[in-house]
Scaffold this active site. Sequence first.
Site, PDB file in Angstrom:
ATOM      1  N   THR A   1      -1.868  -7.870  13.830  1.00 40.05           N
ATOM      2  CA  THR A   1      -0.994  -6.976  13.067  1.00 40.05           C
ATOM      3  C   THR A   1      -1.757  -5.693  12.773  1.00 40.05           C
ATOM      4  O   THR A   1      -2.972  -5.707  12.602  1.00 40.05           O
ATOM      5  CB  THR A   1      -0.438  -7.658  11.791  1.00 40.05           C
ATOM      6  OG1 THR A   1       0.648  -6.869  11.299  1.00 40.05           O
ATOM      7  CG2 THR A   1      -1.481  -7.824  10.700  1.00 40.05           C
TER       8      THR A   1
ATOM      9  N   CYS B   1      -0.862  -4.045   2.055  1.00 41.40           N
ATOM     10  CA  CYS B   1      -0.360  -5.330   2.557  1.00 41.40           C
ATOM     11  C   CYS B   1      -1.542  -6.257   2.878  1.00 41.40           C
ATOM     12  O   CYS B   1      -2.664  -5.802   3.061  1.00 41.40           O
ATOM     13  CB  CYS B   1       0.447  -5.139   3.831  1.00 41.40           C
ATOM     14  SG  CYS B   1       1.886  -4.084   3.642  1.00 41.40           S
TER      15      CYS B   1
ATOM     16  N   HIS C   1       2.381 -10.843   7.680  1.00 46.04           N
ATOM     17  CA  HIS C   1       2.035  -9.517   7.144  1.00 46.04           C
ATOM     18  C   HIS C   1       2.764  -9.381   5.810  1.00 46.04           C
ATOM     19  O   HIS C   1       3.917  -8.964   5.754  1.00 46.04           O
ATOM     20  CB  HIS C   1       2.487  -8.457   8.155  1.00 46.04           C
ATOM     21  CG  HIS C   1       2.051  -7.071   7.847  1.00 46.04           C
ATOM     22  ND1 HIS C   1       1.499  -6.240   8.790  1.00 46.04           N
ATOM     23  CD2 HIS C   1       2.119  -6.329   6.721  1.00 46.04           C
ATOM     24  CE1 HIS C   1       1.241  -5.054   8.244  1.00 46.04           C
ATOM     25  NE2 HIS C   1       1.614  -5.089   6.992  1.00 46.04           N
TER      26      HIS C   1
END
Lengths: 165, 210
Positions: free
Chosen positions: A26, A32, A49
């Site tokens: 990711t 995040c 995520h």
Amino acid sequence: MIDSASVVKVGIAQMDVVKAPNTIRTSGLGSCVGVVLYDESKGVAGLIHVMLPDSQLGRTDSINVAKFADTGIPAMVNQLKQEGVQPFKLKAKIAGGAQMFQFTSSKDSMRIGPRNVEAVKLQLKKLSIPLIAEDTGGSSGRTIEFDLHTTKLNIRTVNQGVKDI
Amino acid sequence: MTFHDKITSLHLDVLKEIGNIGAAHAATALSSLLNTKIDMRVPKVEMVSFNEMMERGGGADQAVAGIYLRIEGDAKGGMFFILPIEQANHFIQKLIRDESFDFRQTPVSELGFSAMQELGNILSGSYLSALSDFTSLKIYPTPPALSIDMFGAIISFGLIEVSQVSDHVIVIDTTIYEENMGDTETVRGHFFLLLDPDSFESIFRALGVS
């Protein structure tokens, strides 16, 4: 090395699973948190995520479970179970939760990174999944890629170089 | 029913006008700062998924210079000015008259970093004062913060508010570019205005299109 390995890409507020020899990645984690759950004996890993700590923050009825730490991690465990993984064998590695900008605002959303990390750890604890390694906090964005062969989580940044945890 | 359902094409036109007026003022300011011609494109106002939003800045792990400030007051939201590293280097080299300046060098020269901060300050200030004049809304920007990092890491900060009600965001996106450089992905600068879900109504009401 196996040349035919491909990379599964996971977007923001999304999750997916991967089987060896493929890797899972990711990109552009800021506040995040990227959560990898894996069972190396089965050669299966999942990546979420996570964007927000708690689904209580969601102000709508229908929610995207992968967006929140408290719903995303249990959902990932369920998905891995369907792949034949026994939950007690799962291990975790996490990265992200940065404070990209420093503000003197008291607004809670400004420190969303640390809150995401706390919420992820709380979920892992609840589900008794050991946290093997983490690279969290700081003020740098991260792109992460997990390789089941080595069980290493590769972390790339713009300003702080590359490392494996 | 979510706030997105109530948005009509008239509303989108109003938001386009905001992007237009805001970025035009900012482009004028940039042009006089650098003594070069700056062009801008017709603003795009669209509802996009978070992952589509990442593509707007060239991908989640694209290295950019990003200025972010939050606006508070009658309308709330996040304002971003995003430049690809190449273009940020070019502007700052011009501004501080040092052709060797490079954001990719660590540590970044303090002069260049604060010049970029000041550039962001001036541009976002012009954008927002135009927005405030146009709507007669009182808006108070936080001091802008600069980050040299991945686009995804920077822009996701502006998605936190909206992510609590939706998986989509209405983005007011205005592109600017230096006239003699042409309009390509590597030199394109973006103003992104991401309003908090509750703030659309204030803006529409202020402009009489509720």
